[in-house]
Design a protein around this motif. Structure first.
Motif, mmCIF file in Angstrom:
data_model
loop_
_atom_site.group_PDB
_atom_site.id
_atom_site.type_symbol
_atom_site.label_atom_id
_atom_site.label_comp_id
_atom_site.label_asym_id
_atom_site.label_seq_id
_atom_site.Cartn_x
_atom_site.Cartn_y
_atom_site.Cartn_z
ATOM 1 N N PRO A 137 0.598 -1.620 -18.266
ATOM 2 C CA PRO A 137 0.175 -1.815 -16.861
ATOM 3 C C PRO A 137 -0.130 -0.501 -16.136
ATOM 4 O O PRO A 137 -1.006 -0.449 -15.283
ATOM 5 C CB PRO A 137 1.356 -2.541 -16.229
ATOM 6 N N PHE A 138 0.581 0.566 -16.487
ATOM 7 C CA PHE A 138 0.281 1.872 -15.901
ATOM 8 C C PHE A 138 -1.092 2.355 -16.356
ATOM 9 O O PHE A 138 -1.835 2.959 -15.592
ATOM 10 C CB PHE A 138 1.329 2.908 -16.294
ATOM 11 N N SER A 179 6.296 -4.230 -8.688
ATOM 12 C CA SER A 179 5.387 -3.134 -8.358
ATOM 13 C C SER A 179 6.148 -1.958 -7.739
ATOM 14 O O SER A 179 5.784 -0.805 -7.951
ATOM 15 C CB SER A 179 4.273 -3.602 -7.433
ATOM 16 N N LEU A 188 0.439 1.032 -8.006
ATOM 17 C CA LEU A 188 0.701 -0.371 -8.296
ATOM 18 C C LEU A 188 0.881 -1.141 -6.995
ATOM 19 O O LEU A 188 1.541 -0.682 -6.073
ATOM 20 C CB LEU A 188 1.927 -0.508 -9.184
ATOM 21 N N GLY A 189 0.307 -2.318 -6.929
ATOM 22 C CA GLY A 189 0.375 -3.118 -5.724
ATOM 23 C C GLY A 189 -0.746 -2.815 -4.751
ATOM 24 O O GLY A 189 -0.730 -3.284 -3.625
ATOM 25 N N TRP A 224 6.166 5.195 -12.241
ATOM 26 C CA TRP A 224 4.878 5.884 -12.244
ATOM 27 C C TRP A 224 5.023 7.291 -11.669
ATOM 28 O O TRP A 224 4.497 8.250 -12.218
ATOM 29 C CB TRP A 224 3.852 5.088 -11.442
ATOM 30 N N ALA A 266 -3.763 0.459 -14.425
ATOM 31 C CA ALA A 266 -3.849 1.009 -13.065
ATOM 32 C C ALA A 266 -4.537 2.369 -13.075
ATOM 33 O O ALA A 266 -5.338 2.677 -12.192
ATOM 34 C CB ALA A 266 -2.466 1.111 -12.448
ATOM 35 N N GLY A 299 7.786 -0.358 -10.691
ATOM 36 C CA GLY A 299 6.714 0.301 -11.441
ATOM 37 C C GLY A 299 6.231 1.573 -10.774
ATOM 38 O O GLY A 299 5.963 2.573 -11.445
ATOM 39 N N ASN A 300 6.117 1.562 -9.442
ATOM 40 C CA ASN A 300 5.693 2.770 -8.733
ATOM 41 C C ASN A 300 6.716 3.891 -8.860
ATOM 42 O O ASN A 300 6.345 5.060 -8.974
ATOM 43 C CB ASN A 300 5.430 2.454 -7.258
ATOM 44 N N ALA A 340 2.266 -8.280 -3.888
ATOM 45 C CA ALA A 340 2.947 -7.331 -4.770
ATOM 46 C C ALA A 340 4.449 -7.414 -4.505
ATOM 47 O O ALA A 340 4.896 -7.353 -3.372
ATOM 48 C CB ALA A 340 2.441 -5.915 -4.536
#
Length: 139
Positions: A36-37, A66, A116-117, A73, A40, A69-70, A62
């Motif tokens: 997913p990263f 997310s 993300l989101g 990230w 994005a 994930g952020n 989101a």
């Protein structure tokens, strides 16, 4: 005017910033869990390559994933991309012609940190352009 801005952006900073995002996406695709990263990152590469005439907005749907994930990230890839935007913005601001592009580059730092989101949407009215040098009146 958007086309001219995008062409100048591409020549001055867009192509190498997009390459950084593509490289980050390839690195993210190495491990299955970070795909997913990578998605994005590839989406952002397209935005960074040709940003004028588009903007980003947070998706209301989101959720907690997310946010988590952020955070991951930022730790893995985001801080490097944010530093690249800061450096590119500084280099662009050295010349008078590059100042609007440097400011636009700095406006992309939050996107580099929290991708993300967010979704990329076209601009319907010139006053919505976040990269415009002088924004018009909001209605």
């Amino acid at each position: 005017m958007r086309t001219l801005g995008n062409v100048l952006w591409f020549l001055l900073a867009g192509w190498w910033l997009a390459l950084l995002y593509v490289f980050a996406g390839i690195v993210a695709f190495v491990l299955i869990i970070t795909i997913p990263f990578g998605i994005a990152s590839f989406r952002l590469a397209g935005f960074v390559l040709w940003p004028f005439g588009r903007r980003t907005e947070f998706r209301r749907d989101a959720g907690l994933l997310s946010v988590i994930g952020n955070i991951l990230w930022i730790l893995l890839l985001g801080w490097e991309l944010a530093i690249a935007h800061l450096v590119a913005g500084l280099l662009l601001c050295v010349t008078i012609v590059g100042i609007p592009f440097g400011i636009a580059c700095w406006k992309m730092v939050p996107l580099a940190l929290l991708p993300l989101g967010q979704r990329i949407v076209p601009i319907r009215h010139p006053s919505e352009d976040p990269f415009a040098a002088t924004p018009g009146p909001r209605r």
